[in-house]
Every structure is written in C-alpha cells, then in structure tokens.
Design an enzyme around this catalytic site. Sequence first.
Site, PDB file in Angstrom:
ATOM      1  N   ASP A   1       0.847  -1.192   0.000  1.00  0.00           N
ATOM      2  CA  ASP A   1       0.000   0.000   0.000  1.00  0.00           C
ATOM      3  C   ASP A   1       0.881   1.241   0.000  1.00  0.00           C
ATOM      4  OD1 ASP A   1      -2.419  -1.413   0.042  1.00  0.00           O
ATOM      5  OD2 ASP A   1      -2.373  -1.587   2.227  1.00  0.00           O
TER       6      ASP A   1
ATOM      7  N   ASP B   1      -7.043  -1.406  -4.430  1.00  0.00           N
ATOM      8  CA  ASP B   1      -8.143  -1.184  -3.489  1.00  0.00           C
ATOM      9  C   ASP B   1      -9.178  -0.229  -4.081  1.00  0.00           C
ATOM     10  OD1 ASP B   1      -6.798  -2.760  -1.638  1.00  0.00           O
ATOM     11  OD2 ASP B   1      -5.862  -1.048  -0.643  1.00  0.00           O
TER      12      ASP B   1
END
Length: 199
Positions: free
Chosen positions: A142, A162
């Site tokens: 991330d 995401d």
Amino acid sequence: MSSTHVPASRMALFVCLLIVGFLADLATKNWIFAKLGMPYENAPLVLVPGVFSLTTSLNNGALFGVGQGMTKAFTVLSILAAIGIFYWLFFAGAGRDWWLTIALASLMAGIFGNLYDRLGLPRLIWQAPDPKAGQPVHAVRDWLHFEIQKIHFDWPVFNLADSMLVLGACMLFWHVAWRERQQRLAESGAAESARTTVS
C-alpha cells in the site's frame, strides 16, 4: 450459456480494462517502493501537508487493513472470486451489459493486483525489527495515505487495486439498485395497464 453470446467488443473491453488496471497498480507500487524502500526506511512524500502523502506499507489483511494475518484465506477467496467473475461475465451473460463489463473488469484488476502481492511475486523480504525478518513478504503493498490532521482523521493506507475494488463494488451496487427500480416501474406500469383494460 455459451461465451459466444457475449459480444467480442465486450470481451475486448474487459480484457483491456483488466490489463490497464492491473499494470497501473503494479507500476505504481513498484515505483513508490523503489523510491522509498520498505516501510519506515524513508520519510513519506508529502503532497498536501496535513492531508495527503505517499508512503510504503505492507498489509497482511484485506481491503484497508481488514482481517490482519489472514493472507492465505484472502488469497483463496481472491482466486475463487476471480473464477466467479469470469464465469458470470462470459458464461452467465453479464458480459452483454457494458456497465457490468466495466464493473467486473475493475474488480478483477483489483483482485489480481493484490493477489500478485499476496503470492509474494514482488520478492520482498521482511526487515528487522519485524518478527518475520528474513522471510519472504506475502502482503499487499500500500502507498496512498489520507490523513487530515486537523480533525484527527487517518484513513488506512491503500493502493490503486483497493480503489478499483471499491469502484467495481459501487458500480455493481448501483446496477442492482437501478435494475430493481426499473423492474418496479415496469411492474407498476403493467399493473396500471391491466386495471385500465379491465375498467
């Protein structure tokens, strides 16, 4: 229902969106990890002070950090979801609807982007002081971080995969809600027509 019932244009759209989304996710992850290294090795790149920055984080869970430590379970679920999407799109007829095609392509790109990380394909190694130091990383990379410090709002670090998963899910929700509304309107119109005919 045979896959031949799905127009070739829909198949091409699905494949193109899937590839573009998947490659964009991997490219951005590779770029930020090459620039900043593993988590906490370097300071984040602050783009909007007190609001938005680029950083590196490794997520052992699912979307936005939910279900930490369940990497294997989410890997299996991702594979099953990909199989389900492929079947729904090309064999159950969803690919005949352009909105569903885009939604499912977005979902599939997000699934593949995070699945790539969970399988350890980036070949990262956990660093000290992490208890797993020296072991291969099977976690999602991330790098996007929204944190509005003035109101103490700190959104979990996320990535493009995401975002594509959320986009696809929202599109599916809208499609279902819109279709149900259209069905209710059609049923209401049919009932009104029947009453008019009887009278």
